[in-house]
Design a protein around this motif. Structure first.
Motif, PDB file in Angstrom:
ATOM      1  N   THR A 191      -2.198  -0.096  -5.790  1.00 12.23           N
ATOM      2  CA  THR A 191      -1.958  -1.349  -6.501  1.00 12.23           C
ATOM      3  C   THR A 191      -3.317  -1.904  -6.911  1.00 12.23           C
ATOM      4  O   THR A 191      -4.253  -1.916  -6.115  1.00 12.23           O
ATOM      5  CB  THR A 191      -1.274  -2.367  -5.576  1.00 12.23           C
TER       6      THR A 191
ATOM      7  N   VAL B 298       5.526  -3.999   4.376  1.00  8.65           N
ATOM      8  CA  VAL B 298       4.604  -3.319   3.477  1.00  8.65           C
ATOM      9  C   VAL B 298       3.197  -3.572   4.003  1.00  8.65           C
ATOM     10  O   VAL B 298       2.787  -4.723   4.188  1.00  8.65           O
ATOM     11  CB  VAL B 298       4.746  -3.826   2.028  1.00  8.65           C
TER      12      VAL B 298
ATOM     13  N   GLN C  47      -5.963  -1.166  -4.066  1.00  6.68           N
ATOM     14  CA  GLN C  47      -5.369  -1.418  -2.754  1.00  6.68           C
ATOM     15  C   GLN C  47      -4.341  -0.326  -2.520  1.00  6.68           C
ATOM     16  O   GLN C  47      -3.669   0.116  -3.452  1.00  6.68           O
ATOM     17  CB  GLN C  47      -4.698  -2.788  -2.769  1.00  6.68           C
TER      18      GLN C  47
ATOM     19  N   ARG D 236      -0.671  -3.442   3.353  1.00  5.28           N
ATOM     20  CA  ARG D 236      -1.578  -3.411   2.202  1.00  5.28           C
ATOM     21  C   ARG D 236      -3.003  -3.327   2.740  1.00  5.28           C
ATOM     22  O   ARG D 236      -3.412  -4.165   3.532  1.00  5.28           O
ATOM     23  CB  ARG D 236      -1.414  -4.675   1.370  1.00  5.28           C
TER      24      ARG D 236
ATOM     25  N   SER E 255      -0.804   0.429  -0.883  1.00  2.00           N
ATOM     26  CA  SER E 255       0.373  -0.226  -0.308  1.00  2.00           C
ATOM     27  C   SER E 255       1.210   0.864   0.354  1.00  2.00           C
ATOM     28  O   SER E 255       1.460   1.909  -0.231  1.00  2.00           O
ATOM     29  CB  SER E 255       1.202  -0.899  -1.397  1.00  2.00           C
ATOM     30  N   VAL E 256       1.623   0.599   1.574  1.00  3.18           N
ATOM     31  CA  VAL E 256       2.371   1.606   2.344  1.00  3.18           C
ATOM     32  C   VAL E 256       3.689   1.006   2.815  1.00  3.18           C
ATOM     33  O   VAL E 256       3.715  -0.099   3.359  1.00  3.18           O
ATOM     34  CB  VAL E 256       1.563   2.079   3.586  1.00  3.18           C
ATOM     35  N   PHE E 257       4.760   1.751   2.588  1.00  8.64           N
ATOM     36  CA  PHE E 257       6.080   1.291   3.049  1.00  8.64           C
ATOM     37  C   PHE E 257       6.233   1.634   4.530  1.00  8.64           C
ATOM     38  O   PHE E 257       6.020   2.776   4.937  1.00  8.64           O
ATOM     39  CB  PHE E 257       7.176   1.988   2.244  1.00  8.64           C
TER      40      PHE E 257
ATOM     41  N   THR F  65       5.385   6.702   2.225  1.00 10.10           N
ATOM     42  CA  THR F  65       5.484   6.300   0.840  1.00 10.10           C
ATOM     43  C   THR F  65       4.331   5.340   0.588  1.00 10.10           C
ATOM     44  O   THR F  65       4.257   4.284   1.222  1.00 10.10           O
ATOM     45  CB  THR F  65       6.824   5.592   0.572  1.00 10.10           C
ATOM     46  N   ALA F  66       3.409   5.729  -0.289  1.00  9.19           N
ATOM     47  CA  ALA F  66       2.224   4.901  -0.505  1.00  9.19           C
ATOM     48  C   ALA F  66       1.861   4.905  -1.985  1.00  9.19           C
ATOM     49  O   ALA F  66       1.981   5.929  -2.659  1.00  9.19           O
ATOM     50  CB  ALA F  66       1.069   5.435   0.324  1.00  9.19           C
ATOM     51  N   ASN F  67       1.455   3.766  -2.483  1.00  7.54           N
ATOM     52  CA  ASN F  67       1.072   3.610  -3.887  1.00  7.54           C
ATOM     53  C   ASN F  67      -0.250   2.882  -3.997  1.00  7.54           C
ATOM     54  O   ASN F  67      -0.650   2.178  -3.077  1.00  7.54           O
ATOM     55  CB  ASN F  67       2.121   2.775  -4.629  1.00  7.54           C
TER      56      ASN F  67
END
Lengths: 143, 433
Positions: free
Chosen positions: A69, A44, A5, A46, A7-9, A65-67
């Motif tokens: 998950t 956030v 997934q 997702r 996830s983006v702030f 900012t994205a990660n």
């Protein structure tokens, strides 16, 4: 057996969700599942997309900012009580759900739900033991 | 009344003699009693007895805030530790706080200059004063307290906060004088209205406001709101606390008690004195202090000064309201805040980057609000709201611990904080100062 997934702030500012989604749309990235969690000042986003690596790079390149998950996509019978049945199983096995949301598309008569577990390994064990079908990245891309 | 007419109204040539005499003794005193100053005076070739006139003060080395920190705690003391009777500490930046120590004679000096301050604002012996400056390590409360004792006032030692109680005490005892920060004066007015009290009916006639910068428009607002005369008091703990200078009832500059706190206005870049009336950095030499006397202390406050005799009869020079700072210090609710303090906290928390911005606002309820915007980068970010909130709470707690004031923390997207010339603008001060 897990899926990725993104996830983006997002700040609670007008147009930020649009910015993120239009960016993906322009590059032909399809959003398969989406949810937004929000607080007073930020949110956030997702998403599960068809081209995860491309999407992540694109978002980061454009200043988000994205990660990634790791989440689990679980098939649930699309009938009354289908989700409750699954949640009972998880609860009986002391598996905590951080959050969950549904897929946009359906595969056959099953609904596909995304779960973020507190302990993903333990959750996966329980699901596998109980013959609950878990979708993998190929399944998602093939949707 | 004028508390000490002899010194406050002394003709300038006579005043120079007094200052020259004090300065000679001061140089001898610090040379004999303080290693740091002895070494610095040796460096510029000054020995006991070589300074005999106040004009020679320009030969003396400056003392800076950095010195206060570097020689913390006792390095700049000229008196023996056991002769120190009271210690005050102001919040520090990233390193040591600023510590000042007073001998019994220093406390007497403080009492005297604060008695002058109160009378300069219009107080008369027998008046009741409500002191709503904080008591404790902060110099505000006790400085006013000592001055009021000396001047023969009746003291209501309230300290800061507890607004309802402040208003109740005001109504019951009818004090004529109020001492607090200007923002607190406005805050109390809102609270008064909520309690059904018309601020214009208050017993206060004179307000002595300081410990944070404030403008003439704020003065007008306070005067209209409370039907009060609002005067400005200036001081800094390094010199003595409040009691360095004070406006008289003509409110045309702050009278600096120059027989004991010798003022110079310098160009902050060259260190040279500027012409009378020009803007520059205020530098003060404590001519008679014993505990921690300072030579040419650089206040970093930008002001101008005039030697013209005032209509009130005082000859003591008048210093303008603070026009700016030579550093990036900001004063919030009487507390000194340096952006570097916040940077230091963020660097200490794993996952945060030192991209932040401080927004200071004086909101509708009149107390200064500090909001710290922190950029969320990949490391800090989590898909879980819970974790982001935890991080935000941790940043808030640690910053509050360092600054000693409440702040709001807002997580923002990277690069949303404006960078100017490659550097971000750290402070946005929305207060109308």
């Amino acid at each position: 057996m897990r899926i990725s997934q993104i996830s983006v702030f997002l700040e609670n500012r007008q147009g930020r969700l649009y910015d993120a989604c239009s960016l993906l749309g322009e590059k032909g990235i399809n959003i398969r599942a989406l949810t937004i969690a929000e607080t007073e000042s930020f949110g956030v986003l997702r998403i599960v997309v068809d081209k995860t690596d491309d999407a992540l790079e694109l978002l980061r390149y454009n200043g988000f900012t994205a990660n990634i998950t790791e989440v689990v996509a679980v098939e649930v019978s699309d009938k009354p009580g289908g989700l409750a049945e699954l949640l009972k199983l998880l609860s009986d096995n002391d598996i905590n759900v951080e959050y969950m949301y549904g897929f946009v598309e359906k595969s056959t008569d099953k609904a596909l739900l995304v779960f973020r577990f507190e302990n993903t390994d333990a959750a996966q064990d329980v699901l596998v033991k109980n013959n609950i079908r878990i979708a993998n990245n190929q399944d998602i891309q093939g949707l | 009344m004028i508390w000490n007419e002899e010194f406050e109204c002394m003709p300038l040539d006579e005043l120079k003699k007094v200052q020259s005499n004090y300065l000679e003794k001061l140089v001898d005193y610090v040379y004999a009693n303080n290693e740091v100053y002895r070494a610095r005076l040796d460096q510029v070739g000054i020995k006991p007895g070589s300074i005999t006139d106040i004009s020679q003060i320009v030969k003396l080395p400056f003392t800076t805030k950095m010195d206060m920190r570097d020689y913390y705690p006792y390095g700049l003391f000229s008196a023996k530790r056991e002769d120190i009777r009271e210690i005050h500490v102001s919040s520090g930046t990233t390193g040591n706080p600023t510590l000042v120590g007073y001998t019994k004679e220093d406390i007497q000096l403080w009492s005297t200059v604060m008695a002058r301050t109160l009378c300069c604002a219009g107080a008369e012996p027998g008046d009741i004063i409500q002191i709503a400056y904080g008591y404790g390590l902060f110099t505000g409360g006790l400085g006013f307290h000592y001055g009021a004792l000396e001047a023969g006032l009746t003291i209501l030692p309230m300290s800061s906060g507890q607004t309802k109680r402040q208003l109740k005490i005001m109504q019951d005892f009818k004090p004529r004088i109020l001492g607090c920060t200007p923002s607190y004066a406005l805050y109390m007015a809102d609270e008064a209205r909520e309690l059904g009290i018309d601020p214009r009916d208050s017993s206060w006639e004179i307000g002595i406001f300081g410990a944070e910068p404030w403008s003439d428009s704020m003065r007008n607002e306070i005067e209209d709101t409370w039907d009060i005369m609002a005067t400005d008091v200036y001081g800094l703990s390094e010199i003595i606390g409040p009691g360095v200078s004070q406006e008289c009832t003509y409110k045309d500059g702050l009278h600096i008690f120059s027989d004991v706190f010798y003022p110079e206005i310098i160009d902050p870049d060259t260190g040279e004195q500027v012409a009378e009336g020009e803007d520059g950095e205020l530098v003060i030499t404590t001519l008679t202090k014993q505990g921690i006397p300072l030579l040419r202390y650089r206040t970093r406050d930008i002001v101008s000064m005039t030697n013209e005799k005032c209509r009130c009869g005082r000859t003591s020079p008048r210093v303008s309201k603070i026009k700016g700072r030579t550093d990036d210090m900001i004063v919030v609710r009487g507390i000194n805040v340096f952006p570097s303090q916040i940077e230091h906290v963020l660097l200490g928390i794993e996952g945060t980057c030192p991209h932040y911005q401080i927004v200071i606002d004086r909101a509708a309820h009149k107390l200064d609000q500090v909001e710290i915007m922190v950029e969320v980068d990949q490391q800090l970010f989590s898909d879980e709201i819970k974790k982001l909130n935890e991080m935000s709470a941790r940043i808030k707690k640690e910053i509050e611990g360092v600054l000693s004031i409440g702040v709001k923390v807002k997580l923002v997207e990277p690069k949303t904080i404006e960078r100017s010339m490659g550097k971000s603008q750290r402070v946005i001060d929305k207060r109308n100062l």
